[in-house]
Design an enzyme around this catalytic site. Structure first.
Site, PDB file in Angstrom:
ATOM      1  N   ALA A 151      14.492  48.408 -27.729  1.00 39.90           N
ATOM      2  CA  ALA A 151      15.967  48.444 -27.796  1.00 39.90           C
ATOM      3  C   ALA A 151      16.717  47.224 -27.119  1.00 39.90           C
ATOM      4  CB  ALA A 151      16.329  49.741 -26.915  1.00 39.90           C
ATOM      5  N   THR A 207      23.412  38.505 -29.240  1.00 40.42           N
ATOM      6  CA  THR A 207      23.137  37.241 -29.848  1.00 40.42           C
ATOM      7  C   THR A 207      24.231  36.667 -30.534  1.00 40.42           C
ATOM      8  OG1 THR A 207      22.606  38.334 -31.740  1.00 40.42           O
ATOM      9  CG2 THR A 207      20.615  37.964 -30.102  1.00 40.42           C
ATOM     10  N   SER A 239      19.346  44.532 -29.154  1.00 37.93           N
ATOM     11  CA  SER A 239      20.596  44.589 -29.706  1.00 37.93           C
ATOM     12  C   SER A 239      20.955  45.816 -29.953  1.00 37.93           C
ATOM     13  CB  SER A 239      20.736  43.475 -30.971  1.00 37.93           C
ATOM     14  OG  SER A 239      20.574  42.124 -30.566  1.00 37.93           O
ATOM     15  N   GLY A 245      14.146   9.382 -25.298  1.00 36.05           N
ATOM     16  CA  GLY A 245      13.153   9.772 -24.820  1.00 36.05           C
ATOM     17  C   GLY A 245      13.553  10.191 -23.193  1.00 36.05           C
ATOM     18  N   GLU A 290      15.273  47.367 -23.373  1.00 37.31           N
ATOM     19  CA  GLU A 290      14.020  47.845 -23.177  1.00 37.31           C
ATOM     20  C   GLU A 290      13.054  47.238 -24.414  1.00 37.31           C
ATOM     21  OE1 GLU A 290      14.053  52.012 -23.749  1.00 37.31           O
ATOM     22  OE2 GLU A 290      15.428  52.281 -22.090  1.00 37.31           O
ATOM     23  N   ALA A 346      20.454  47.149 -15.962  1.00 41.96           N
ATOM     24  CA  ALA A 346      19.232  47.206 -16.760  1.00 41.96           C
ATOM     25  C   ALA A 346      19.706  48.284 -17.923  1.00 41.96           C
ATOM     26  CB  ALA A 346      18.076  47.869 -15.871  1.00 41.96           C
ATOM     27  N   MET A 347      19.548  47.361 -19.184  1.00 40.39           N
ATOM     28  CA  MET A 347      19.915  48.300 -20.539  1.00 40.39           C
ATOM     29  C   MET A 347      18.754  47.914 -21.609  1.00 40.39           C
ATOM     30  SD  MET A 347      24.015  47.460 -21.252  1.00 40.39           S
ATOM     31  CE  MET A 347      24.015  45.964 -21.263  1.00 40.39           C
ATOM     32  N   GLU A 350      24.679  36.293 -33.646  1.00 38.31           N
ATOM     33  CA  GLU A 350      24.685  37.100 -34.744  1.00 38.31           C
ATOM     34  C   GLU A 350      25.482  38.413 -34.345  1.00 38.31           C
ATOM     35  OE1 GLU A 350      21.736  33.850 -35.223  1.00 38.31           O
ATOM     36  OE2 GLU A 350      21.848  35.548 -33.629  1.00 38.31           O
ATOM     37  N   GLU A 390      31.587  41.030 -19.759  1.00 41.65           N
ATOM     38  CA  GLU A 390      30.390  40.432 -19.707  1.00 41.65           C
ATOM     39  C   GLU A 390      30.153  39.078 -20.500  1.00 41.65           C
ATOM     40  OE1 GLU A 390      25.516  41.305 -20.993  1.00 41.65           O
ATOM     41  OE2 GLU A 390      27.239  42.885 -21.296  1.00 41.65           O
TER      42      GLU A 390
END
Length: 379
Positions: free
Chosen positions: A131, A365, A133, A340, A128, A125-126, A367, A240
């Site tokens: 918060a 990301t 990137s 399709g 938020e 859990a980082m 970026e 990671e």
């Protein structure tokens, strides 16, 4: 070092492929295991993977693991992703487990790593609401009481697999310095004051809001050192990104093979559509891009195993960028070439696309990856 597999690794890959074909080789099997594609993790199937000894593939033998390297874990992630095995809990588990292995106390390692081998899921859990990137901007706070215990208050969001995790590796603010005031904590998911609410997304139900209200943790809940969480996070981000790259490499291969299978069989104007130059060249380009991604991901994994004390931020970011963008392209191209049918839920391509698109967002990301790579050249 090359990217050829050892005899043992080749056997490992063959065993995973056999398991995937047997347990979830048909659309009907996968639908039954995933509630029609809405769940990425099936606990019962995950338990069978644990019984085979595969979940501890890169964990030390002292905790029941196989003692393999990052390259072995990457092979497992790639092949389970290719085989569409609903073991979504593994990726956050292995990311968090490597942090516990490196920074955890002896008791934390015994509790957590042994549990992973048995089939327990971990989450980290980082992020938020304010918060993502910019991890250093997180506000979830842990304050130390006079008796040494910690009280945590705040909110985390987009937390993958928290709903099925036994333990959460929590990053909270313990000081005022943006990067020097972060600490990792060992948080059992069922601790009083922890509320987990699942977030529905177009990719299914994998991520969660985690609310922490007056959560009390013992003094020894700290993983590593107080106020050293940023450095510890940076040490693990490369793993990671490598694991995420391996996962998406498997998806890219699966989307490609599904596309090739379709364009070989689908006929228009009296011939298979894959025989037309426009599609044949697109297939050739995709095959080349996927092979480039495969070689890059495996070479970085081998380098990380060969030099475990060295960080590979540039290379790990390159692997994550290349594999996730290639997976997204493979799924988009597959949908286009299938027409399709690629858009219908009758085929897997729309699932591939939903999974691939978000991969260029989580774990940093595209970026952010480009920024890391650019800065590594002094720019």
């Amino acid at each position: 070092m090359g990217s050829r597999l050892t005899e043992e690794q080749s056997g490992f890959v063959a065993a995973i492929r056999d398991f995937a074909k047997r347990e979830c080789g048909s659309r009907e099997q996968r639908d039954a295991l995933t509630s029609g594609g809405r769940e990425a993790h099936n606990p019962e199937l995950y338990g069978r993977l644990a019984g085979l000894g595969w979940l501890g593939v890169c964990l030390p033998e002292a905790y029941g693991g196989a003692g393999g390297g990052l390259a072995d874990a990457c092979l497992f992630l790639e092949e389970t992703s290719y085989g569409m095995v609903p073991a979504g809990g593994f990726i956050t588990t292995v990311i968090a487990a490597k942090a516990y292995e490196k920074f955890g106390t002896g008791e934390q390692r015994r509790t957590v790593l042994s549990g992973v081998v048995r089939g327990e899921v971990l989450s980290i859990a980082m992020s938020e609401p304010g918060a993502g990137s910019d991890v250093g901007a997180l506000r979830c706070r842990a304050r130390r009481e006079a008796d040494g215990t910690w009280v945590v208050d705040g909110q985390k969001t987009w937390i993958s697999n928290a709903h099925c995790a036994e333990h959460i590796l929590l990053v909270a603010r313990t000081g005022e310095d943006k990067h020097g005031g972060l600490t990792m904590f060992h948080l059992p998911a069922r601790t009083p004051g922890v509320e987990i609410q699942r977030i529905d997304t177009m990719g299914g139900r994998e991520v969660n809001d985690v609310f922490l209200s007056g959560v009390r943790l013992p003094a020894d809940a700290v993983v590593g050192h107080v106020d050293d969480g940023w450095r510890q996070l940076m040490a693990g981000l490369n793993h990671e990104r490598l694991f995420l790259a391996s996962n998406m490499l498997g998806l890219a291969r699966r989307a490609f093979d599904d596309t090739v299978g379709y364009v070989r069989e689908r006929e228009q104007f009296g011939r298979p559509v894959g025989s037309f130059q426009a599609l044949r060249h697109r297939i050739a380009d995709l095959a080349t891009e996927i092979e480039c991604a495969r070689l890059l991901v495996r070479e970085v994994a081998l380098d990380c195993d060969a030099r475990p004390d060295k960080l590979f931020p540039r290379e790990a970011s390159m692997a994550k960028l290349k594999a996730t963008e290639t997976a997204k392209r493979a799924a988009l191209e597959g949908m286009q070439m299938m027409g399709g049918y690629g858009y219908t839920t009758e085929f897997d391509m729309e699932r591939h696309l939903r999974a691939a698109v978000v991969s260029t967002v989580y774990g940093g990301t595209s970026e952010i990856q480009r920024d890391v790579i650019g800065k590594s050249y002094g720019l």
